[in-house]
Design an enzyme around this catalytic site. Structure first.
Site, mmCIF file in Angstrom:
data_model
loop_
_atom_site.group_PDB
_atom_site.id
_atom_site.type_symbol
_atom_site.label_atom_id
_atom_site.label_comp_id
_atom_site.label_asym_id
_atom_site.label_seq_id
_atom_site.Cartn_x
_atom_site.Cartn_y
_atom_site.Cartn_z
ATOM 1 N N ASP A 10 -6.992 32.799 -0.298
ATOM 2 C CA ASP A 10 -7.370 34.152 0.082
ATOM 3 C C ASP A 10 -6.848 35.076 -1.017
ATOM 4 O O ASP A 10 -5.969 34.678 -1.791
ATOM 5 C CB ASP A 10 -6.726 34.488 1.429
ATOM 6 N N ASP A 12 -6.323 39.088 -0.743
ATOM 7 C CA ASP A 12 -5.484 40.201 -0.300
ATOM 8 C C ASP A 12 -4.282 39.712 0.493
ATOM 9 O O ASP A 12 -4.432 39.091 1.548
ATOM 10 C CB ASP A 12 -6.302 41.166 0.557
#
Length: 221
Positions: A10, A12
């Site tokens: 991922d 963020d």
């Protein structure tokens, strides 16, 4: 021992500290409207594609603004914050280098738009070493739906069980778990109270020795 063949991050809050910056943007948007940002609203928005997150904000405070207005306003605020506050999460640089040396195919799946992800990752010269980036605007169903990680498995020509996914939020981790990947939660200060039920591991940070034991067992830690 799981048969791990690739690693997907991922972005963020996992690679970049942007999950700590987004609440500043949301707080400023609401401040301009005489409102305050609560932790409950922050948690409800976290890890979701921008249009979904802003709809949550609109519904939460019964705002008259459209999603498009909030998106444009947030982009202006975010650009100013990025110039002084953007950084990498603890342990990412060392882990990324070790995974490259171990010849793992690497990719990123993010709720951010692909263009934004490529631009932000490019600031740290990460994109040249990635197989691909899948943005939240490239899937029909955003996290916590598993579509984005199933798409990654398809592009890698692997089964989900052969992929390790690093996620920092409950929303993202649920997507990785439901896709059937080997999900590793890496909570930050912004997500320590989230539920990560079903994750294969809950790491302290990306420095966690258990990550290296799983992915690079011959490497001294």
């Amino acid at each position: 021992m799981p048969d791990i063949r690739a690693v997907v991050f991922d972005m963020d809050g996992t690679i970049l500290n942007t999950e700590m910056l987004y609440p500043k943007v949301s707080a400023e948007i609401l401040r301009r409207r005489g409102l305050a940002l609560s932790q409950d609203l922050t948690d409800a928005m976290m890890g979701r594609p921008a249009p979904v997150a802003f709809q949550v904000m609109i519904d939460w405070h019964d705002l008259a603004d459209s999603i498009e207005i909030l998106e444009r306003e947030s982009e202006e605020i975010f650009a100013d914050i990025l110039e002084v506050s953007l950084g990498l999460m603890p342990g990412f640089t060392e882990l990324f280098k070790a995974l490259l040396q171990a010849k793992y195919p690497l990719a990123v799946c993010t709720s951010a738009s692909r263009n934004m992800a490529v631009e932000l990752l490019g600031r740290f010269n990460i994109t040249p070493d990635l197989q691909f980036v899948i943005g939240g605007d490239e899937v029909q169903h955003g996290k916590p739906h598993p579509e984005i990680y199933l798409a990654a498995a398809s592009r890698l020509a692997l089964s989900p069980q052969q992929i390790v996914v690093f996620e920092d939020s409950e929303t993202g981790c649920k997507a990785a778990i439901d896709a059937g990947t080997h999900a590793i939660a890496v909570p930050g200060d912004h997500s320590k109270k989230h539920s990560f039920i079903g994750a294969q591991m809950i790491a302290d940070t990306l420095h966690d020795p258990r990550i290296y034991e799983l992915l690079i067992p011959t490497r001294p830690v």
